[in-house]
Design a protein around this motif. Structure first.
Motif, PDB file in Angstrom:
ATOM      1  N   SER A   1       9.150  40.557   2.903  1.00 44.09           N
ATOM      2  CA  SER A   1       8.253  39.949   1.944  1.00 44.09           C
ATOM      3  C   SER A   1       8.967  38.876   1.119  1.00 44.09           C
ATOM      4  O   SER A   1       8.435  37.775   0.913  1.00 44.09           O
ATOM      5  N   ARG A   2      10.168  39.191   0.641  1.00 39.19           N
ATOM      6  CA  ARG A   2      10.922  38.228  -0.176  1.00 39.19           C
ATOM      7  C   ARG A   2      11.343  37.019   0.659  1.00 39.19           C
ATOM      8  O   ARG A   2      11.346  35.883   0.174  1.00 39.19           O
ATOM      9  N   ARG A   3      11.719  37.267   1.930  1.00 43.92           N
ATOM     10  CA  ARG A   3      12.108  36.176   2.819  1.00 43.92           C
ATOM     11  C   ARG A   3      10.921  35.235   3.046  1.00 43.92           C
ATOM     12  O   ARG A   3      11.062  34.001   3.040  1.00 43.92           O
ATOM     13  N   ALA A   4       9.732  35.823   3.258  1.00 50.70           N
ATOM     14  CA  ALA A   4       8.530  35.022   3.482  1.00 50.70           C
ATOM     15  C   ALA A   4       8.181  34.212   2.236  1.00 50.70           C
ATOM     16  O   ALA A   4       7.724  33.066   2.325  1.00 50.70           O
ATOM     17  N   GLU A   5       8.394  34.808   1.066  1.00 56.19           N
ATOM     18  CA  GLU A   5       8.127  34.107  -0.190  1.00 56.19           C
ATOM     19  C   GLU A   5       9.007  32.878  -0.332  1.00 56.19           C
ATOM     20  O   GLU A   5       8.550  31.802  -0.728  1.00 56.19           O
TER      21      GLU A   5
ATOM     22  N   GLU B   1      10.357  31.313   2.157  1.00 55.49           N
ATOM     23  CA  GLU B   1       9.955  30.403   3.230  1.00 55.49           C
ATOM     24  C   GLU B   1       8.853  29.462   2.756  1.00 55.49           C
ATOM     25  O   GLU B   1       8.863  28.262   3.068  1.00 55.49           O
ATOM     26  N   THR B   2       7.897  29.981   1.995  1.00 51.18           N
ATOM     27  CA  THR B   2       6.808  29.138   1.496  1.00 51.18           C
ATOM     28  C   THR B   2       7.313  28.086   0.517  1.00 51.18           C
ATOM     29  O   THR B   2       6.651  27.064   0.302  1.00 51.18           O
ATOM     30  N   GLN B   3       8.463  28.341  -0.073  1.00 51.69           N
ATOM     31  CA  GLN B   3       9.069  27.393  -1.007  1.00 51.69           C
ATOM     32  C   GLN B   3      10.053  26.452  -0.316  1.00 51.69           C
ATOM     33  O   GLN B   3      10.704  25.623  -0.959  1.00 51.69           O
TER      34      GLN B   3
ATOM     35  N   GLY C   1      19.327  28.049  -0.783  1.00 51.40           N
ATOM     36  CA  GLY C   1      18.949  26.682  -1.126  1.00 51.40           C
ATOM     37  C   GLY C   1      17.806  26.195  -0.277  1.00 51.40           C
ATOM     38  O   GLY C   1      17.099  26.989   0.352  1.00 51.40           O
ATOM     39  N   ASN C   2      17.640  24.895  -0.244  1.00 52.41           N
ATOM     40  CA  ASN C   2      16.547  24.300   0.503  1.00 52.41           C
ATOM     41  C   ASN C   2      16.801  24.371   1.998  1.00 52.41           C
ATOM     42  O   ASN C   2      17.899  24.080   2.473  1.00 52.41           O
ATOM     43  N   LYS C   3      15.801  24.771   2.734  1.00 48.73           N
ATOM     44  CA  LYS C   3      15.917  24.916   4.178  1.00 48.73           C
ATOM     45  C   LYS C   3      16.170  23.551   4.823  1.00 48.73           C
ATOM     46  O   LYS C   3      15.598  22.544   4.423  1.00 48.73           O
ATOM     47  N   GLY C   4      17.022  23.534   5.829  1.00 46.96           N
ATOM     48  CA  GLY C   4      17.286  22.308   6.566  1.00 46.96           C
ATOM     49  C   GLY C   4      18.380  21.446   6.001  1.00 46.96           C
ATOM     50  O   GLY C   4      18.706  20.397   6.551  1.00 46.96           O
TER      51      GLY C   4
END
Length: 310
Positions: free
Chosen positions: A139-143, A145-147, A185-188
């Motif tokens: 759940s926390r990982r998905a949260e 991910e949306t950010q 941090g920010n993905k990518g």
């Protein structure tokens, strides 16, 4: 896992290339060089440039030139941390396989608020994400991910405190929390490696068994020593030396005026800078780094901060 090469007994200096080295940096480099040479160790140079936002290759080259100009000779090739990401990945995999790694979803605000709670310990991670269930983690990982963000990774510590040894301070014990080994941090945007992981992995790889650095890092040594022990690395001897302070009693910084080698050399010449460095470690009137090395007496070296008067 053991990322270390054949043991070679070495000391090192490891600056971050975020600007020119100032007098305080140069004094620590001189002391690291002296301690290595006096104990028959190699002296290695490592550029700690994993902070891509602040590191610039231009400054790395200028730092190398300044150290060479002072006569602080080093052995072998310069190691750049930015070229060591594969080794850090290997270290994470070792920690993962041994059960010493977990994801952390906390923001800096979350950690500050937890530390300020009635039973929180200032500066210590309270273990918020340590024992989450698989469902909670998902759940926390998905949260995140949306950010557009990825979680940090932390060391799952198995001890409350750890003791290491410092040349001057003797045995040093400090509480051990679950330190970050890879920042979130920010993905990518690539991996943001934590200092604690990178420094431990690279010291072992380079065969470094003596670390000379400023005494503001003294209480970080037990956590780094513990991480090294978890990774199976041999222990390191620490030598924490007093900082250089400005007239206001604050740590010397570039904002304090003409404090870099190039700035000082314009007024007193390179030989004058070397003399000033010698005086700062208890060797008066020296004209070369080699002379400082020959005349340096550990018993005459002050454990008090050195105050820069300009």
């Amino acid at each position: 896992m053991n990322n270390a090469t054949e043991p070679t007994t070495a000391g090192r200096y490891a600056p971050s290339p975020s600007g020119d080295l100032h007098f305080g940096n140069l004094r620590t480099a001189l002391l690291a060089w002296i301690f290595a040479r006096r104990t028959g160790r190699d002296f290695l140079l490592r550029i700690e440039d994993i902070d891509t936002a602040r590191s610039k290759m231009e400054f790395a080259h200028r730092q190398i030139e300044d150290l060479e100009a002072l006569g602080l000779t080093f052995d072998g090739e310069v190691l750049f941390q930015s070229q060591r990401c594969g080794a850090y990945e290997d270290a994470l995999e070792t920690l993962r396989r041994s059960g010493h790694l977990y994801e952390c979803y906390c923001s800096r605000k979350d950690i500050r608020e937890a530390a300020s709670a009635p039973h929180g310990v200032q500066g210590m991670y309270p273990g918020t994400c340590r024992e989450l269930s698989n469902e909670q983690r998902a759940s926390r990982r998905a949260e995140l991910e949306t950010q557009g963000r990825v979680p940090a990774l932390r060391l799952r510590s198995e001890v409350a405190d750890f003791t290491t040894r410092d040349f001057f301070a003797g045995e040093v014990t400090a509480p051990i929390d679950d330190v970050i080994v890879r920042r979130g941090g920010n993905k990518g945007q690539g991996q943001d490696w934590a200092y604690n992981l990178a420094v431990v992995v690279d010291d072992a790889f380079q065969g470094i068994d003596q670390v000379v650095r400023g005494d503001d890092l003294l209480m970080q040594a037990p956590a780094q020593a513990y991480l090294g022990s978890v990774l199976g690395f041999p222990p390191v001897e620490y030598v924490h030396v007093p900082l250089v302070l400005n007239a206001a009693g604050e740590r010397l910084a570039k904002r304090d005026g003409a404090v870099t080698l190039r700035e000082m050399a314009e007024s007193v010449g390179l030989g004058g800078v070397i003399t000033l460095l010698g005086e700062s470690v208890g060797v008066a009137g020296a004209t070369s780094a080699e002379e400082i090395l020959e005349r340096f007496e550990c018993g005459d070296f002050s454990r008090e901060p050195y105050v820069w008067r300009g």
